[in-house]
Design an enzyme around this catalytic site. Sequence first.
Site, PDB file in Angstrom:
ATOM      1  N   LYS A 173      -9.458  -2.404  -3.485  1.00 32.95           N
ATOM      2  CA  LYS A 173      -9.557  -3.219  -1.934  1.00 32.95           C
ATOM      3  C   LYS A 173     -10.746  -2.835  -0.739  1.00 32.95           C
ATOM      4  O   LYS A 173     -10.928  -1.820  -0.974  1.00 32.95           O
ATOM      5  CB  LYS A 173      -8.039  -2.678  -1.171  1.00 32.95           C
ATOM      6  CG  LYS A 173      -6.838  -2.970  -1.830  1.00 32.95           C
ATOM      7  CD  LYS A 173      -5.620  -2.719  -1.102  1.00 32.95           C
ATOM      8  CE  LYS A 173      -5.590  -0.938  -1.169  1.00 32.95           C
ATOM      9  NZ  LYS A 173      -4.506  -0.557  -0.821  1.00 32.95           N
ATOM     10  N   ASP A 176      -0.155   4.915   0.762  1.00 34.11           N
ATOM     11  CA  ASP A 176      -0.359   6.068   1.761  1.00 34.11           C
ATOM     12  C   ASP A 176      -0.605   5.366   3.060  1.00 34.11           C
ATOM     13  O   ASP A 176      -1.042   4.422   3.396  1.00 34.11           O
ATOM     14  CB  ASP A 176      -1.675   7.005   1.553  1.00 34.11           C
ATOM     15  CG  ASP A 176      -1.706   7.742   0.249  1.00 34.11           C
ATOM     16  OD1 ASP A 176      -0.740   8.507   0.133  1.00 34.11           O
ATOM     17  OD2 ASP A 176      -2.405   7.501  -0.694  1.00 34.11           O
ATOM     18  N   ASP A 187       0.934  -1.099   0.191  1.00 39.97           N
ATOM     19  CA  ASP A 187       0.041   0.041   0.265  1.00 39.97           C
ATOM     20  C   ASP A 187       0.925   1.140   0.055  1.00 39.97           C
ATOM     21  O   ASP A 187       2.128   1.159   0.562  1.00 39.97           O
ATOM     22  CB  ASP A 187      -0.859   0.082   1.253  1.00 39.97           C
ATOM     23  CG  ASP A 187      -1.907   1.257   1.102  1.00 39.97           C
ATOM     24  OD1 ASP A 187      -2.546   1.491   0.340  1.00 39.97           O
ATOM     25  OD2 ASP A 187      -2.090   1.876   2.337  1.00 39.97           O
ATOM     26  N   ASP A 225      -1.754  -0.505   5.683  1.00 34.62           N
ATOM     27  CA  ASP A 225      -1.916   0.201   7.108  1.00 34.62           C
ATOM     28  C   ASP A 225      -3.475   0.314   7.634  1.00 34.62           C
ATOM     29  O   ASP A 225      -3.715   0.897   8.734  1.00 34.62           O
ATOM     30  CB  ASP A 225      -1.575   1.867   6.916  1.00 34.62           C
ATOM     31  CG  ASP A 225      -2.369   2.612   6.164  1.00 34.62           C
ATOM     32  OD1 ASP A 225      -2.669   2.227   5.028  1.00 34.62           O
ATOM     33  OD2 ASP A 225      -2.782   3.630   6.452  1.00 34.62           O
TER      34      ASP A 225
END
Length: 253
Positions: free
Chosen positions: A178, A9, A7, A203
């Site tokens: 996602k 960000d 991922d 995250d």
Amino acid sequence: MKSWLIDMDGVLVHEGKAIPGAADFLARLQEKEIPYLILTNNSIFTGRDLAARLEASGLEVPENRIWTSALATARFLAQQTETRRAYVVGEAGLTTALYEEGFIMTTADPEFVVLGETRTYSFDAITQAIRLIQKGARFIATNPDNSGPSEHGDIPATGAVAALIEKATGRSPFFVGKPNPVMLRNGLNKIGAHSEETSIVGDRMDTDVLAGVETGLDTHLVLTGSTRREDIEKYPFRPHYVHNSIADVVDLV
């Protein structure tokens, strides 16, 4: 050899700045020639845009190593239709991806209404989307995220606007990004990787980790983004590994 889905960000960057350890992690992947792909549910930007943004933060990532929900949506829809006619609410990342898959953007009898993220949702565009769905267009959305960050606080994102349209039409969208395994499986195909030999680093429990669990990947949660350690208990599933940051993942490559 393992492959990695990462991922962006909250894992590699935060508010335009590289997270400590991100450059080392990417350098290790490149040094060992390990297949990897950077994932993002953000559909606003093209891969080229995002590669330039990462470069500005000090991270060198080729455009072909970036996989967005817009690209995943365009790839998925191209496999679903011959007519390739869509009405799109979104920005360049989404419209460019659809154009490259041969789609025509139109309000005249589109097969799909495709909702993506934009910083300036137009009420007129949303109304048009509602009417086209009521007439029979299939409702597709790039990702289910309800909010996104800005310098002044959270702003409504694709999931929140999709809920508005769903309420007005009674039609639920199909989310491609996602945690839908579609996005991950298309990404795995893109780099020639297999799920049983791939790890995902994210995250967010509700998108990254859930997507990894449903796709059969090893899941690594980092605590530099949306999820705190105490938040993990709220979910009925668990990541395989929990790390303070991407810096703790470098030696696992």
